[in-house]
Scaffold this active site. Structure first.
Site, PDB file in Angstrom:
ATOM      1  N   ARG A 181      -4.193  -4.278   8.874  1.00  0.00           N
ATOM      2  CA  ARG A 181      -3.021  -4.768   8.485  1.00  0.00           C
ATOM      3  C   ARG A 181      -3.135  -6.011   7.255  1.00  0.00           C
ATOM      4  O   ARG A 181      -4.408  -6.287   6.969  1.00  0.00           O
ATOM      5  CB  ARG A 181      -2.356  -5.440   9.581  1.00  0.00           C
ATOM      6  CG  ARG A 181      -1.803  -4.259  10.730  1.00  0.00           C
ATOM      7  CD  ARG A 181      -1.550  -4.961  11.936  1.00  0.00           C
ATOM      8  NE  ARG A 181      -0.483  -5.969  11.758  1.00  0.00           N
ATOM      9  CZ  ARG A 181       0.008  -6.693  12.797  1.00  0.00           C
ATOM     10  NH1 ARG A 181      -0.815  -6.704  13.949  1.00  0.00           N
ATOM     11  NH2 ARG A 181       1.047  -7.469  12.515  1.00  0.00           N
ATOM     12  N   TYR A 224      -1.362 -15.074  19.869  1.00  0.00           N
ATOM     13  CA  TYR A 224       0.244 -15.429  19.702  1.00  0.00           C
ATOM     14  C   TYR A 224       0.873 -16.041  21.034  1.00  0.00           C
ATOM     15  O   TYR A 224       0.498 -15.460  22.067  1.00  0.00           O
ATOM     16  CB  TYR A 224       0.963 -14.217  19.400  1.00  0.00           C
ATOM     17  CG  TYR A 224       2.622 -14.302  19.330  1.00  0.00           C
ATOM     18  CD1 TYR A 224       3.118 -15.368  18.619  1.00  0.00           C
ATOM     19  CD2 TYR A 224       3.622 -13.766  20.132  1.00  0.00           C
ATOM     20  CE1 TYR A 224       4.269 -15.577  18.299  1.00  0.00           C
ATOM     21  CE2 TYR A 224       4.757 -13.699  19.893  1.00  0.00           C
ATOM     22  CZ  TYR A 224       5.237 -14.793  18.958  1.00  0.00           C
ATOM     23  OH  TYR A 224       6.534 -14.886  18.997  1.00  0.00           O
ATOM     24  N   ALA A 261      23.501   4.591 -15.036  1.00  0.00           N
ATOM     25  CA  ALA A 261      24.784   4.137 -14.686  1.00  0.00           C
ATOM     26  C   ALA A 261      25.147   5.106 -13.309  1.00  0.00           C
ATOM     27  O   ALA A 261      26.291   4.699 -12.781  1.00  0.00           O
ATOM     28  CB  ALA A 261      25.820   3.951 -15.619  1.00  0.00           C
ATOM     29  N   GLY A 290      17.574   7.711 -17.298  1.00  0.00           N
ATOM     30  CA  GLY A 290      17.096   7.161 -16.253  1.00  0.00           C
ATOM     31  C   GLY A 290      16.163   8.036 -15.171  1.00  0.00           C
ATOM     32  O   GLY A 290      15.520   7.598 -14.378  1.00  0.00           O
ATOM     33  N   ASN A 316      18.898  15.769 -10.176  1.00  0.00           N
ATOM     34  CA  ASN A 316      19.979  15.471  -9.595  1.00  0.00           C
ATOM     35  C   ASN A 316      20.260  15.564  -8.278  1.00  0.00           C
ATOM     36  O   ASN A 316      21.561  15.398  -7.723  1.00  0.00           O
ATOM     37  CB  ASN A 316      20.957  16.524 -10.615  1.00  0.00           C
ATOM     38  CG  ASN A 316      21.141  16.277 -12.074  1.00  0.00           C
ATOM     39  OD1 ASN A 316      21.253  14.943 -12.351  1.00  0.00           O
ATOM     40  ND2 ASN A 316      20.778  17.349 -12.808  1.00  0.00           N
ATOM     41  N   ARG A 341      25.192  14.336  -5.880  1.00  0.00           N
ATOM     42  CA  ARG A 341      24.330  15.433  -5.526  1.00  0.00           C
ATOM     43  C   ARG A 341      23.285  14.853  -4.498  1.00  0.00           C
ATOM     44  O   ARG A 341      22.575  15.544  -3.802  1.00  0.00           O
ATOM     45  CB  ARG A 341      23.991  16.563  -6.375  1.00  0.00           C
ATOM     46  CG  ARG A 341      25.347  17.338  -6.723  1.00  0.00           C
ATOM     47  CD  ARG A 341      24.996  18.479  -7.941  1.00  0.00           C
ATOM     48  NE  ARG A 341      24.617  17.795  -9.311  1.00  0.00           N
ATOM     49  CZ  ARG A 341      24.229  18.432 -10.420  1.00  0.00           C
ATOM     50  NH1 ARG A 341      23.829  19.733 -10.162  1.00  0.00           N
ATOM     51  NH2 ARG A 341      24.274  17.665 -11.528  1.00  0.00           N
ATOM     52  N   LYS A 371      21.075   6.873  -7.770  1.00  0.00           N
ATOM     53  CA  LYS A 371      20.083   7.813  -8.213  1.00  0.00           C
ATOM     54  C   LYS A 371      18.602   7.504  -8.837  1.00  0.00           C
ATOM     55  O   LYS A 371      17.609   7.932  -8.097  1.00  0.00           O
ATOM     56  CB  LYS A 371      20.833   8.854  -8.864  1.00  0.00           C
ATOM     57  CG  LYS A 371      20.006  10.146  -9.254  1.00  0.00           C
ATOM     58  CD  LYS A 371      20.707  11.374 -10.107  1.00  0.00           C
ATOM     59  CE  LYS A 371      21.043  10.633 -11.524  1.00  0.00           C
ATOM     60  NZ  LYS A 371      21.364  12.021 -12.336  1.00  0.00           N
ATOM     61  N   LYS A 388      -6.216  -7.939  11.678  1.00  0.00           N
ATOM     62  CA  LYS A 388      -4.837  -8.540  11.163  1.00  0.00           C
ATOM     63  C   LYS A 388      -5.042  -9.731  10.551  1.00  0.00           C
ATOM     64  O   LYS A 388      -5.505 -10.657  11.113  1.00  0.00           O
ATOM     65  CB  LYS A 388      -3.652  -8.401  12.111  1.00  0.00           C
ATOM     66  CG  LYS A 388      -2.366  -9.131  11.469  1.00  0.00           C
ATOM     67  CD  LYS A 388      -2.123 -10.219  12.261  1.00  0.00           C
ATOM     68  CE  LYS A 388      -0.994 -11.130  11.726  1.00  0.00           C
ATOM     69  NZ  LYS A 388      -0.751 -12.385  12.551  1.00  0.00           N
TER      70      LYS A 388
END
Length: 462
Positions: free
Chosen positions: A333, A387, A11, A102, A228, A16, A23, A351
């Site tokens: 790709r 394209y 939580a 966590g 941290n 820091r 975090k 691709k």
């Protein structure tokens, strides 16, 4: 074995870190640190995992999805307060609860299993995972009696001068009898310098009620690192990277220079593959045996079959079949399928395309949204013009065809099998099987033209 539950504390804001990202979502070896923790718990067979979330909780929920349950800590009032938020889910359940932070991505399943085994063997109400570090600054100290039994945990800011010298510290990972844990939490107060509800106070409460509190001290303090700040994040990255690479080497993979190789946790590599320096293997990449990867290869979510060679190339979300040779300096790709024995050479971009067995695209070409059959030869400088400014269109090339250098294939277009396209052509229509297509202006030589131009320029400058 009693029923086993887990509470993951996730939580905190992590001020820091100086980040907009929660975090626990900062990545170590390509995966958010809370993901590493949850993975270990799931591999232990814990089916009921409660993650306590607060700061930017929706981001954490988006990442973890429905593989865990959630408890919300609206205000961060301490670790005991955080676990109390899981009370509606776990309060009345008989069994054992593992509590873990966590932000401890380096902890291993073996250590957690040993901690649990210690808890069961000693018939304890609580068992603490401890380690020794020097200096122990910033950590709660483990206070033991003369026989070595745990009496209490003292937080850093509440320690006396004598207690500050103790090197055995609390890692923040515990195993509790679930019912006893939630009963003790009701008795925790915030009478301390921080004004918070400490989970560590539960230890003293259980002790005062005559219950057994045990501890398992791990010799590997690296596992217990809590992240941290960015410095600790980099340290954890290095530790986990070394652990992963050593695992692969023990399983029969040759890593030429481990210090210059990056392999993420979920990557799988079969024996007798050689990894050269400056190689990055990421995501769900899998590599079969007898491959040569690198130097300078960067693969993300790539399936590589056996006997493949990839050098100085970048590949995303594609499949490379056996005996293919990629690079140097190729870019493949997402959505591409490189067939058996295919050659993709220098400065080639592929691709969302499929290249059939034995096909060669040796240099300086772009193959996008195309299907190439077997044994097709693509000449230098070939472009699939896929394209039109609004939509992507496909190019189809049949088996055994030969595409000359500097050819433009304007999609949608197809070339039949065993067909030839002359160098320098711009192909806009279908090329039938066994045909030669020439789509360029016939050469015209204007003899003496240069002399006339030079003479005219000289006259103009007088």
């Amino acid at each position: 074995m009693s029923d086993l539950y887990a509470v993951v504390l996730a939580a905190g804001q992590g001020t820091r870190m100086k980040s907009n990202l929660p975090k626990v979502l900062h990545q170590v070896s390509g995966k958010p640190m809370v993901g590493h923790v949850v993975d270990q718990l799931k591999e232990m067979g814990i089916k009921e995992i409660v993650v306590v979330i607060g700061h930017k909780s929706e981001q954490v929920k988006t990442y973890l999805g429905d593989q865990v349950q959630y408890a919300i800590q609206e205000q961060q009032l301490g670790t005991a307060h955080a676990i109390m938020q899981a009370s509606p889910i776990l309060n009345d359940k008989k069994g054992t609860t593992l509590v873990i932070m966590g932000d401890t991505p380096l902890i291993t399943q073996d250590t957690l299993k040993t901690l649990y085994s210690e808890h069961e063997t000693t018939n304890a109400a609580a068992t603490i995972l401890t380690t020794e570090i020097d200096p122990p600054t910033g950590y709660g100290r483990i206070i033991r009696d003369q026989e070595g039994h745990v009496l209490r945990i003292v937080e850093e800011k509440d320690t006396s001068i004598e207690e500050k010298a103790i090197k055995e510290i609390n890692t923040g990972t515990y195993v509790f009898d679930n019912v006893k844990l939630f009963n003790a939490l009701l008795k925790v107060n915030n009478d301390n310098k921080q004004g918070e509800y400490y989970l560590t106070d539960v230890i003293e409460i259980l002790q005062s009620e005559g219950m057994i509190v045990s501890a398992y001290k791990t010799d590997n303090s690296d596992e217990t690192i809590g992240i941290n700040d960015r410095i600790a994040l980099a340290k954890a990255e290095k530790i986990l990277r070394n652990r992963i690479i050593e695992h692969h080497m023990r399983e029969g993979v040759t890593v030429i220079d481990p210090d210059r190789t990056y392999i993420e946790k979920d990557v799988m590599i079969d024996p007798d593959t050689i990894i050269y320096p400056d190689t990055y293997l990421k995501g769900k990449t899998t590599i079969k045996g007898n491959c040569i990867i690198g130097p300078g290869a960067d693969l993300t979510d790539v399936m590589v079959s056996q006997d493949v060679v990839i050098t100085h190339s970048v590949i995303f979300s594609s499949k490379i079949e056996e005996k293919a040779k990629i690079g140097p300096f190729a870019y493949i790709r997402p959505g591409s399928h490189i067939g058996v024995g295919v050659k993709v050479g220098d400065f080639v971009e592929i691709k969302n395309s499929k290249l059939g067995k034995g096909t060669k695209v040796s240099h300086l070409s772009y193959i996008g949204d195309a299907t190439l059959g077997e044994d097709v030869n693509i000449g230098c400088g070939t472009i699939t013009v896929n394209y039109d400014g609004f939509k992507k269109h496909r190019t189809e090339i049949g088996d055994h065809s030969f595409i000359g250098c500097n050819t433009n294939l304007v999609a949608p277009v197809s070339v039949g099998h065993d067909a030839y396209v002359a160098a320098g052509s711009t192909i806009t229509d279908h090329v039938p099987d066994f045909s030669l297509a020439i789509a360029r202006e016939r050469q015209t030589n204007k003899e003496g033209y240069v002399k006339k131009i030079r003479e005219k320029n000289q006259q103009d400058t007088k």
